[in-house]
Design an enzyme around this catalytic site. Structure first.
Site: not given
Length: 641
Positions: A386-388, A462
């Site tokens: 999920t961060d990328d 993010h």
């Protein structure tokens, strides 16, 4: 290259706006020059010397280690040794026992004499710390492969674990993706208990070679530690009575599980530990080194090798091209580069080609969720995160791409997937949803760092920022994420940083997300965060936070100024509307004053995080992309026209 500064440390006496303009132009030119012809960026990904020693030990176990590899690697390991003979996990950190043991072994493989001062000092220090017996479990597993440690004295990892139902406590999917991809091959290794010929003895690393593993009193049965110590004893007894048919079947099932998760480039999860343990496990299952699976895996291991201009050889534990590319796109967009610039469009095309459209382990907890999003590395499609995904969407959504439908389709799928990966409490973990088991962390072999993937403030921020950027700030998932973030704020006004060091990263990440999602700049949570950031600014105008803040609260928000951490703080303050403040002006001048002539910044400090308190990371591109974003946003805020 030294920075260009006047006697006062400020570039040519310029004010902060002029200094920022010049620094941003230099950084932009350098970043553009670093783009690969295929469209991506990737900085080196540095950890510590255990990676290099374990690479050599893998090749020793497989009987493929060469003299050239060994000597070049030893030169790197030797360059990281401190004057007292020890090694740390990061520059300036305390000596670390397991890292020192493995660094010492790496030099012994190269033929360094145990009587040489640098070796004798290391061995003496290791003994003062309790010797090999007090090292982490994973170090002792490597030693057991060569008979330097008894398999019987290691925690038991039965391959039958692969059959644990998914509803049961301690099944594979209660572990994080990086842990489970390490544990499964280790169950095969521990079942076989192989012992390759040792190239030399290591008696000098025991406090008493006659008793290398002195008995330690077990914890009370009323404690979790005591319960799991006794469970480990039961698993050791199970080994003696486990039906051979069941064990062979479990090993075959585990091997199949591993092979099905091999990436297109031959790696496993895109990181070094699962890769090396999977190679060993499959070799023990009878796979030849010429088998396509192992041939591809060894090629992937070679791809992690970095050669320095002076001939040294070191090993990346991971590679971060998707992450680096989306951050580079964002930084260049922040710098004012045209949003249809050819470099940005080429990067966008490269990212779009790497959209994940297949199901991975994340679907175990979200079986009805359609795939989407992005992973961290070149090829690890099994494990999008999920961060990328959030950072890629934030980058792509800003561009003027000629194929609008293609870009919008990928963004829409990524957003839907991210919403579906929200955990029950409202936050987001990186790779899995609701991966927060506390039992997993108490197992005897889980002493190497994080083994679960619970929601974190930085990842959640993010995702919330992404949702706001695509017009979904009012979506129920975004509102739940905001509520979770507000509840997670520390009493001092900061947020904990899971994937970056530490509260400077967490706070610098959360504030832009809250503001982007509509939380006003005068909200009490934002004002507390601003106050915390300004209170922790260094006298030189920058910000820094030592890695030790994960284990010692005295270092929270404290440490030598670094380029990336200064940028994180500035990004938070700028989002909160503080562009006219003295703190921001001082921070901008600090960045401009310390910039090198080539456009980047020196940053030997490790500001990235693998496992909080256990695995520091040095993303070599952080020192460029984050300062450029901060400078660009500052210039836009001070000259909005």
């Amino acid at each position: 290259m030294p920075p260009v500064v006047d006697a006062a440390g400020v570039p040519d006496g310029q004010d902060s706006v002029r200094a920022a303009t010049r620094a941003a132009a230099r950084a932009t030119d350098l970043l553009l020059s670093l783009q690969h012809r295929d469209g991506w960026w990737k900085g080196d990904f540095e950890t510590n010397v255990t990676m290099e020693t374990e690479d050599l030990l893998l090749r020793e176990f497989l009987d493929i280690r060469t003299s050239e590899q060994t000597l070049a690697t030893a030169a790197w390991i030797r360059s990281k040794q401190r004057s007292d003979g020890t090694w740390s996990t990061h520059p300036g950190g305390p000596a670390d026992l397991s890292t020192t043991i493995e660094g010492y072994i790496g030099l012994r493989l190269a033929g360094d004499d145990v009587r040489a001062p640098h070796m004798a000092h290391a061995a003496a220090w290791i003994r003062t710390q309790g010797g090999i017996a007090r090292s982490r479990v994973f170090t002792r597993i490597w030693l057991a492969l060569f008979g330097w440690w008894r398999w019987e004295d290691l925690p038991e990892l039965p391959p039958e674990l692969i059959y644990m139902p998914r509803w049961a406590p301690l099944n594979l999917y209660t572990f994080s993706c990086w842990a489970r991809q390490t544990i499964v091959p280790l169950t095969i290794v521990c079942a076989h208990r192989p012992t390759a010929p040792a190239p030399f003895p290591l008696d000098e690393l025991h406090t008493d070679p006659a008793r290398p593993n002195p008995a330690v009193r077990r914890s009370p049965v009323t404690s979790w530690e005591g319960v799991f110590q006794r469970l480990d004893g039961a698993l050791h007894r199970w080994r003696a009575v486990a039906p051979s048919v069941l064990r062979r079947a479990a090993i075959r099932t585990a091997a199949t599980w591993i092979i099905r998760r091999q990436e297109a480039d031959g790696c496993f999860n895109g990181i070094q530990p699962p890769l090396v343990y999977s190679i060993i496990a499959l070799r023990l299952c009878g796979f030849s080194l010429n088998h396509p699976v192992l041939r591809a895996a060894l090629k992937a291991a070679d791809a992690f090798i970095v050669r320095t201009p002076d001939g040294r050889r070191w090993v990346e534990s991971c590679q971060s091209p998707v992450w680096d590319t989306c951050l580079a796109v964002t930084a260049l967009a922040d710098s004012g580069l045209a949003l249809d610039h050819p470099a940005l469009l080429k990067a966008a095309d490269w990212l779009l080609e790497r959209e994940v459209t297949t199901r991975g382990d994340w679907s175990v907890r979200r079986p009805h969720l359609a795939p989407g999003g992005w992973a961290f590395g070149f090829h690890n499609r099994n494990y999008p995160d999920t961060d990328d995904t959030a950072e890629v969407v934030l980058a792509l959504a800003r561009l003027r791409h000629p194929d609008h439908a293609r870009l919008t389709g990928a963004v829409d799928r990524a957003v839907a997937w991210s919403i579906g990966m929200q955990s029950r409490g409202g936050g987001w973990g990186a790779y899995d949803a609701d991966n927060s088991s506390s039992l997993s962390t108490r197992l005897p072999f889980c002493d190497f760092g994080e083994v679960t993937d619970p929601p974190s403030a930085d990842v959640t921020a993010h995702v919330v920022e992404m949702l706001a950027a695509v017009g979904l700030a009012g979506h129920p998932a975004a509102r739940r994420g905001i509520d979770w973030l507000l509840a997670e704020q520390e009493q001092d006004g900061s947020w904990y940083g899971r994937w970056g060091v530490n509260h400077v990263y967490g706070t610098g990440t959360v504030v832009p997300a809250l503001i982007g999602a509509g939380i006003p700049a005068d909200h009490p949570a934002v004002r507390r965060a601003v106050r915390w950031l300004t209170d922790h600014q260094n006298p030189d105008g920058g910000w820094g936070e030592k890695w030790e803040s994960y284990t010692d609260p005295a270092w929270r928000g404290r440490g030598p100024s670094t380029a990336s951490q200064t940028a994180w703080a500035l990004l938070g303050l700028l989002a909160a509307g503080e562009h006219d403040s003295d703190a921001v002006a001082d921070g901008v001048r600090r960045l401009a004053a310390t910039q090198r002539e080539d456009g980047t910044w020196d940053e030997p400090e490790y500001t990235g995080t693998g496992f909080p308190g256990a695995l520091p990371l040095n993303y070599h591109l952080y020192r460029l992309v984050y300062p450029l974003s901060a400078l660009g946003r500052y210039l836009k805020a001070t000259n909005p026209g």
